[in-house]
Design a protein around this motif. Structure first.
Motif, PDB file in Angstrom:
ATOM      1  N   GLU A 269       0.835  -1.200   0.000  1.00  0.00           N
ATOM      2  CA  GLU A 269       0.000   0.000   0.000  1.00  0.00           C
ATOM      3  C   GLU A 269       0.869   1.249   0.000  1.00  0.00           C
ATOM      4  O   GLU A 269       1.981   1.243   0.522  1.00  0.00           O
ATOM      5  CB  GLU A 269      -0.919   0.055   1.236  1.00  0.00           C
ATOM      6  CG  GLU A 269      -1.872  -1.112   1.402  1.00  0.00           C
ATOM      7  CD  GLU A 269      -1.339  -2.140   2.363  1.00  0.00           C
ATOM      8  OE1 GLU A 269      -2.143  -2.887   2.940  1.00  0.00           O
ATOM      9  OE2 GLU A 269      -0.105  -2.199   2.550  1.00  0.00           O
TER      10      GLU A 269
ATOM     11  N   CYS B 136      -2.689   0.113  -4.016  1.00  0.00           N
ATOM     12  CA  CYS B 136      -2.309  -1.227  -3.588  1.00  0.00           C
ATOM     13  C   CYS B 136      -1.714  -1.922  -4.810  1.00  0.00           C
ATOM     14  O   CYS B 136      -2.441  -2.290  -5.741  1.00  0.00           O
ATOM     15  CB  CYS B 136      -3.521  -1.986  -3.078  1.00  0.00           C
ATOM     16  SG  CYS B 136      -3.202  -3.729  -2.691  1.00  0.00           S
TER      17      CYS B 136
ATOM     18  N   CYS C 106      -4.860  -3.367   2.239  1.00  0.00           N
ATOM     19  CA  CYS C 106      -5.441  -4.094   1.125  1.00  0.00           C
ATOM     20  C   CYS C 106      -5.121  -5.576   1.305  1.00  0.00           C
ATOM     21  O   CYS C 106      -4.121  -5.945   1.939  1.00  0.00           O
ATOM     22  CB  CYS C 106      -4.964  -3.578  -0.230  1.00  0.00           C
ATOM     23  SG  CYS C 106      -3.209  -3.778  -0.583  1.00  0.00           S
TER      24      CYS C 106
END
Length: 119
Positions: free
Chosen positions: A6, A22, A96
């Motif tokens: 990220e 991400c 993520c």
């Protein structure tokens, strides 16, 4: 194996915007789902939004609908979370994650990106 990184977190005033990225590597040719989650201090991790690489639908938590948009750039193997009209309650570490099997658990996670919204 999928690796997720990220980026794009930071400090922003209420009403401002941020975009998180991400970037995925590894099994990037599979159609798996990428989700964004967040965890605020003292609270449980919660779902924010998700998308697959090739197919809709996208999903959003009620708390972010109309303010956040999830999108993908297949050429860059990157999923984005564009956040508008940020509120102090959006302050959290955002992660993520990759869900390799439809309806299954999220198997791979990034390291997280801090988002802080000041009032």
């Amino acid at each position: 194996q999928v690796q997720l990184v990220e980026s794009g977190g930071g400090l922003v005033q209420a009403g401002g915007s941020l975009r998180l990225s991400c970037e995925a590597s590894g099994r990037t040719f599979s159609n798996y789902r990428i989700g964004w989650f967040r965890q605020a201090p003292g609270k449980e991790r919660e779902f924010v939004a998700s998308i697959t690489w090739t197919l809709r639908p996208t999903y959003y938590a009620d708390s972010v609908k109309g303010r956040f948009t999830i999108s993908r750039d297949n050429a860059k193997n990157t999923v984005y979370l564009q956040m508008f009209s940020l509120k102090p309650e959006d302050t959290a570490v955002y992660y993520c994650a990759a869900q390799m099997v439809t309806g299954g658990k999220y198997d791979y996670w990034g390291q997280g990106a801090q988002v802080t919204v000041s009032s």
